[in-house]
Design a protein around this motif. Structure first.
Motif, PDB file in Angstrom:
ATOM      1  N   LEU A 135      -3.730  -2.178   0.132  1.00 19.28           N
ATOM      2  CA  LEU A 135      -4.333  -1.219   1.053  1.00 19.28           C
ATOM      3  C   LEU A 135      -4.601   0.106   0.349  1.00 19.28           C
ATOM      4  CD1 LEU A 135      -2.362  -1.594   4.425  1.00 19.28           C
ATOM      5  CD2 LEU A 135      -4.349  -2.872   3.609  1.00 19.28           C
ATOM      6  N   SER A 136      -5.643   0.767   0.815  1.00 22.72           N
ATOM      7  CA  SER A 136      -5.966   2.120   0.357  1.00 22.72           C
ATOM      8  C   SER A 136      -5.072   3.125   1.067  1.00 22.72           C
ATOM      9  CB  SER A 136      -7.423   2.420   0.678  1.00 22.72           C
ATOM     10  OG  SER A 136      -7.595   2.513   2.093  1.00 22.72           O
ATOM     11  N   PRO A 137      -5.053   4.382   0.594  1.00 25.35           N
ATOM     12  CA  PRO A 137      -4.439   5.440   1.393  1.00 25.35           C
ATOM     13  C   PRO A 137      -5.140   5.560   2.753  1.00 25.35           C
ATOM     14  CG  PRO A 137      -4.811   6.187  -0.851  1.00 25.35           C
ATOM     15  CD  PRO A 137      -5.531   4.874  -0.705  1.00 25.35           C
ATOM     16  N   ARG A 138      -4.478   6.186   3.707  1.00 26.29           N
ATOM     17  CA  ARG A 138      -5.018   6.340   5.061  1.00 26.29           C
ATOM     18  C   ARG A 138      -6.384   7.016   5.045  1.00 26.29           C
ATOM     19  NH1 ARG A 138      -0.984   9.164   7.368  1.00 26.29           N
ATOM     20  NH2 ARG A 138      -2.060  11.132   7.087  1.00 26.29           N
ATOM     21  N   PRO A 139      -7.339   6.501   5.829  1.00 28.87           N
ATOM     22  CA  PRO A 139      -7.252   5.327   6.696  1.00 28.87           C
ATOM     23  C   PRO A 139      -7.246   4.030   5.893  1.00 28.87           C
ATOM     24  CG  PRO A 139      -9.479   6.208   6.740  1.00 28.87           C
ATOM     25  CD  PRO A 139      -8.652   7.177   5.960  1.00 28.87           C
ATOM     26  N   GLY A 140      -6.254   3.190   6.182  1.00 34.00           N
ATOM     27  CA  GLY A 140      -6.026   2.006   5.388  1.00 34.00           C
ATOM     28  C   GLY A 140      -7.109   0.951   5.557  1.00 34.00           C
TER      29      GLY A 140
ATOM     30  N   LEU B 226      -3.380  -0.292  -6.980  1.00 29.83           N
ATOM     31  CA  LEU B 226      -2.766   0.769  -6.168  1.00 29.83           C
ATOM     32  C   LEU B 226      -3.081   2.145  -6.719  1.00 29.83           C
ATOM     33  CD1 LEU B 226       0.748  -0.784  -5.456  1.00 29.83           C
ATOM     34  CD2 LEU B 226      -0.879  -0.073  -3.705  1.00 29.83           C
ATOM     35  N   GLN B 227      -3.110   2.263  -8.033  1.00 35.68           N
ATOM     36  CA  GLN B 227      -3.364   3.546  -8.657  1.00 35.68           C
ATOM     37  C   GLN B 227      -4.839   3.829  -8.893  1.00 35.68           C
ATOM     38  OE1 GLN B 227      -0.897   3.374 -12.209  1.00 35.68           O
ATOM     39  NE2 GLN B 227       0.855   4.227 -11.102  1.00 35.68           N
ATOM     40  N   GLY B 228      -5.695   2.866  -8.503  1.00 41.71           N
ATOM     41  CA  GLY B 228      -7.116   3.079  -8.633  1.00 41.71           C
ATOM     42  C   GLY B 228      -7.652   2.982 -10.037  1.00 41.71           C
ATOM     43  N   ARG B 229      -6.936   2.248 -10.885  1.00 42.52           N
ATOM     44  CA  ARG B 229      -7.407   2.073 -12.258  1.00 42.52           C
ATOM     45  C   ARG B 229      -6.919   0.739 -12.790  1.00 42.52           C
ATOM     46  NH1 ARG B 229      -3.248   3.579 -15.958  1.00 42.52           N
ATOM     47  NH2 ARG B 229      -1.419   4.418 -14.908  1.00 42.52           N
ATOM     48  N   LEU B 230      -7.541   0.268 -13.823  1.00 43.90           N
ATOM     49  CA  LEU B 230      -7.182  -0.998 -14.436  1.00 43.90           C
ATOM     50  C   LEU B 230      -6.132  -0.753 -15.504  1.00 43.90           C
ATOM     51  CD1 LEU B 230      -7.728  -4.049 -14.650  1.00 43.90           C
ATOM     52  CD2 LEU B 230      -9.431  -3.530 -16.411  1.00 43.90           C
ATOM     53  N   ILE B 231      -4.977  -1.447 -15.388  1.00 43.49           N
ATOM     54  CA  ILE B 231      -3.939  -1.354 -16.393  1.00 43.49           C
ATOM     55  C   ILE B 231      -4.000  -2.590 -17.269  1.00 43.49           C
ATOM     56  CG2 ILE B 231      -1.440  -1.263 -16.772  1.00 43.49           C
ATOM     57  CD1 ILE B 231      -1.147   0.290 -14.251  1.00 43.49           C
ATOM     58  N   PRO B 232      -4.256  -2.473 -18.571  1.00 44.64           N
ATOM     59  CA  PRO B 232      -4.399  -3.645 -19.433  1.00 44.64           C
ATOM     60  C   PRO B 232      -3.070  -4.332 -19.680  1.00 44.64           C
ATOM     61  CG  PRO B 232      -4.501  -1.638 -20.756  1.00 44.64           C
ATOM     62  CD  PRO B 232      -4.453  -1.191 -19.305  1.00 44.64           C
TER      63      PRO B 232
ATOM     64  N   GLY C 110       0.826  -1.190   0.000  1.00 42.00           N
ATOM     65  CA  GLY C 110       0.000   0.000   0.000  1.00 42.00           C
ATOM     66  C   GLY C 110       0.863   1.244   0.000  1.00 42.00           C
ATOM     67  N   PRO C 111       0.264   2.399  -0.221  1.00 44.59           N
ATOM     68  CA  PRO C 111       1.038   3.641  -0.235  1.00 44.59           C
ATOM     69  C   PRO C 111       1.590   3.965   1.147  1.00 44.59           C
ATOM     70  CG  PRO C 111      -1.318   4.106  -0.334  1.00 44.59           C
ATOM     71  CD  PRO C 111      -1.170   2.622  -0.468  1.00 44.59           C
TER      72      PRO C 111
END
Length: 252
Positions: A206-211, A246-252, A38-39
């Protein structure tokens, strides 16, 4: 589910007005290698403090083999980022230190630790001092000191983060081989996506805080794994999946 070794459900943790973790769920089965990524600031170190019993959650439940995690449980062995070897103690004495702290007699602690030196690639260095070891050997000694405690859950907090790229890859491959041999239950915190995919059965993002865990990714690679797997299309696809999450998007 009764076959979970580590079961974290709805865990939150706040420090005053700062909410670090929120409604976090994470489950690890016996013998599973789980990675947490996570970040920065997402609460990874706080999570380890809760699992190890060094701190208590503000909300939720955290169980190890069905029992609450606390300092008295003796269920967790924790390897921090730095090897923390004492420079005035020999390598053998360093690796036996945790057992001695548990009340094991010094001779017995040294015997039990010494039995693992060959497996960990440290045979012949029992009487050496930490300054005489390479960075990779120091990390192997630190991991030996951790696993000789024979706790059911191993927490590894970025164990190879301070190593150079070549040594880090060598240590990752070595750890993959060691896990294949012993099948420890491992939770690894890392910032290295490749490391997570190479070593883990599951990657918990994990998401950014709050994780909180935003996705649990099953690594679609067979065991055992080695250096050739790093160039496999399935490996690259798994890396893209983790990075995209992690970046909140789908990378093909």
């Amino acid at each position: 589910m009764t076959d979970l070794r580590l079961d974290i459900h709805g865990v939150g943790k706040s420090f005053g007005g700062l909410e670090v973790l929120r409604d976090l769920d994470l489950a690890v089965r016996p013998g599973e290698f789980a990675a947490v990524i996570g970040p920065s600031g997402s609460g990874k170190s706080t999570l380890f403090n809760l699992v190890s019993g060094l701190d208590t959650p503000s909300t939720g439940d955290l169980l190890i083999d069905g029992e609450p995690a606390d300092l008295r449980s003796g269920q967790v062995a924790y390897m921090p980022q730095k090897d923390l070897l004492f420079p005035w103690r020999t390598v053998l004495d360093n690796t036996a230190l945790g057992l001695e702290a548990q009340g094991v007699r010094r001779r017995e602690a040294r015997r039990r630790a010494g039995e693992l030196f060959g497996v960990f690639g440290l045979d012949g260095f029992q009487g050496s001092y930490p300054f005489q070891l390479s960075g990779g050997m120091r990390q192997r000694a630190a991991l030996l000191r951790t696993v000789v405690l024979e706790r059911p859950v191993l927490l590894l907090d970025e164990p190879f983060g301070a190593l150079d790229s070549l040594t880090r890859t060598e240590m990752q491959l070595w750890l993959a081989d060691m896990w294949q041999r012993y099948r420890w239950t491992v939770v690894l915190v890392t910032h290295d996506i490749r490391e997570a995919v190479l070593l883990a059965d599951t990657v918990h993002v994990l998401s950014p805080r709050p994780g909180t865990v935003i996705e649990r990714i099953q690594v679609p690679l067979p065991r055992p794994r080695g250096i050739d797997d790093l160039t496999e299309p399935a490996f690259a696809a798994a890396e893209r999946h983790v990075l995209g999450t992690l970046q909140g998007r789908l990378i093909p």
